[in-house]
Write a protein that holds these residues in place. Structure first.
Motif: not given
Length: 544
Positions: A289-313
């Motif tokens: 199981l997850c041991d609840a330790s810290q694993e780095g910063p919040v990551r986010r890069n909106p819009g630069n995703h897999n377009r084959n999986l999601v075309e748009r909002l």
């Protein structure tokens, strides 16, 4: 940044509101399988002396589950919460909580007899003060260790029949990050890499909407206790037809970092947040199981995703099509369900045809993929605070469907849904206990409303509210400016009038003497002019 001042001030208030014991994380409670803590109000278990509740046996449903999870007795979440506790507090009347210290959703007061309806607003209709308050509350929750709850870091088997309790301290915010991880994690079948992936006690099946509704209600409740602000409500992000992450600004959820597009701008407080329970594949490989330790910063890069999986909002038309589907769920009640409102809203049904198992994700799931970072992992998605705004809007669509179709309680499946999703199944991992079917009801019955679901006049007033609030904030300055402007205008007018009177009161020689602008060049008298002609000329010139 004055929100830091608020943060410091609220930090001093924390002990006042966090006065409940931790959740039964002791050898004694685990060995006895009893979670009936004392209510501090009268010192009795579950507040029994005051009629708030009593310690009772947990009753679980014996209705059959669907075939998606073919095991029994291997996972701690089966027949929740019997692996850990078979006796818990059952609260009377409007009381609620693991020790009956709290009130049911929508009720307030010392005796939980005051009814109040809170309003969840569009985040763009919040005033500047409300936006700053939201960010400061989120950060306070992230920085404050929970005094009510701890999280499980090992299976019951690893705890050696309760002789070795395995729990960890986390913040108020991270309690909910862990809950979302724990409910959606893979089943550990024993040993590294030996997991069952086709299981989730809050997703891919009917309980998706009721479970997240309770999740948001509890999160809201904990923020109110932490801050003492009983008026706090989660805002929502209306992402219909959005072309980009509208809430990704430094005054809201954080802009994109100029140095690394996968990170949040250092100008946002969220850039300093650390995630937990976000490495699902690593836990599976190790069989832990997850041991609840810290694993780095919040990551986010909106819009630069897999377009084959999601075309748009998602679009407004897709939301409307989803709302038009009359059946809450259908078929196997999983990701393959056709013409299912739940499956289409969750994102596995095509939002244009309603057919399940769509090769492209839509609706709720599309937003998660679009964010392209921490939000894109089911188990770790709650690490990003956008998760709350997103799910508040998803819940509002659920609310629209309930009001439009007014389903009978029987529409919610009582049996043969994937494990964890039958109507009478207790939601994992909530304590106090909640059954799925109990939240197949309108938000109004739970004490809250959405601003865009108000009537037309109320919606107009809500949309104007932030502008009126801003005007009120600057009204005193505008009034002062108007007064000062009026005084200056009066002074100038008085000065002009005085100057005019002074000029009219002077004879020509005096005016000539006092100002060159009134003097005229000397001329030689014309031949033949007499005194009368000279006087006339002077009068003309003076008239000039």
């Amino acid at each position: 940044m004055w929100y830091l001042v608020i943060f410091g001030f609220l930090s001093c208030l924390v002990p006042t509101y966090q006065q409940f014991p931790r959740l039964c994380a002791t050898q004694e409670a685990l060995r006895s399988k009893e979670c009936c803590p004392l209510w501090e109000g009268d010192g009795s278990a579950c507040g029994a002396r005051s009629g708030r509740g009593s310690c009772e046996d947990v009753e679980v449903s014996d209705q059959p589950d669907g075939p998606q999870y073919p095991f029994s007795g291997l996972d701690d979440r089966e027949k929740w919460p019997l692996v850990f506790y078979n006796r818990t507090c059952q609260c009377a009347g409007n009381f609620m909580g693991f020790n009956c210290a709290d009130c049911k959703f929508g009720y307030f007061g010392g005796n939980c007899d005051e009814r109040r309806e809170s309003l969840r607003r569009n985040i763009f209709h919040l005033t500047r003060t409300e936006r700053n308050t939201l960010v400061s509350y989120l950060n306070l929750a992230k920085q404050t260790i929970s005094r009510d709850y701890v999280v499980v870091t090992g299976t019951y088997r690893e705890m050696e029949n309760a002789s070795n309790p395995m729990f960890a301290d986390v913040s108020v915010y991270d309690i909910f990050v862990w809950m979302h991880y724990y409910v959606s994690r893979n089943a550990l079948l024993g040993g590294p890499g030996n997991v069952w992936t086709d299981v989730d006690f809050a997703h891919w099946a009917p309980a998706f909407l009721p479970w997240h509704r309770v999740y948001l209600l509890h999160w809201e409740h904990e923020i109110r206790k932490l801050t003492g602000d009983s008026t706090f409500s989660i805002p929502y992000w209306d992402w219909r037809d959005a072309q980009e992450c509208d809430v990704c600004t430094d005054d809201l959820m954080g802009d994109r970092s100029a140095q690394d597009p996968n990170l949040i701008s250092p100008s946002s407080v969220f850039s300093s947040w650390k995630v937990l329970c976000s490495q699902a594949q690593d836990y599976n490989n190790r069989g832990v199981l997850c041991d609840a330790s810290q694993e780095g910063p919040v990551r986010r890069n909106p819009g630069n995703h897999n377009r084959n999986l999601v075309e748009r909002l998602p679009t407004s038309a897709e939301v409307e099509f989803t709302l038009s589907l009359p059946n809450y769920d259908s078929g196997a009640m999983d990701r393959t369900a056709d013409m299912s409102f739940r499956n289409t809203l969750e994102g596995f049904g095509d939002p244009q045809t309603g057919l399940g198992n769509s090769p492209r994700l839509g609706m709720h799931a599309a937003l998660h993929v679009f964010m392209n970072g921490s939000m894109s992992s089911v188990q770790g998605s709650a690490n990003d605070p956008i998760f709350l705004l997103h799910h508040a809007f998803v819940d509002s669509i659920y609310e629209q469907w309930l009001r439009r179709h007014q389903p009978s309680p029987s529409q919610y499946p009582g049996s043969n849904a994937p494990i964890g999703h039958n109507g009478d199944y207790h939601m994992v991992p909530f304590l106090p206990l909640h059954r799925n079917r109990e939240y197949f009801i309108s938000s109004k019955d739970l004490g809250y409303e959405y601003s865009y679901l108000l009537d037309a006049n109320q919606r107009l007033a809500e949309s104007m509210r932030p502008f009126l609030e801003e005007l009120r904030d600057v009204w005193s300055w505008l009034l002062l400016a108007a007064v000062c402007g009026g005084i200056v205008a009066i002074i100038i007018a008085a000065a002009v009038q005085t100057a005019k009177k002074r000029c009219r009161g002077l004879s020509w020689p005096q005016r000539k003497k006092e100002g060159n602008e009134l003097s005229l060049p000397e001329r030689q008298p014309l031949i033949g002019n007499n005194e009368k002609e000279e006087a006339s000329h002077r009068n003309y010139q003076s008239a000039i």
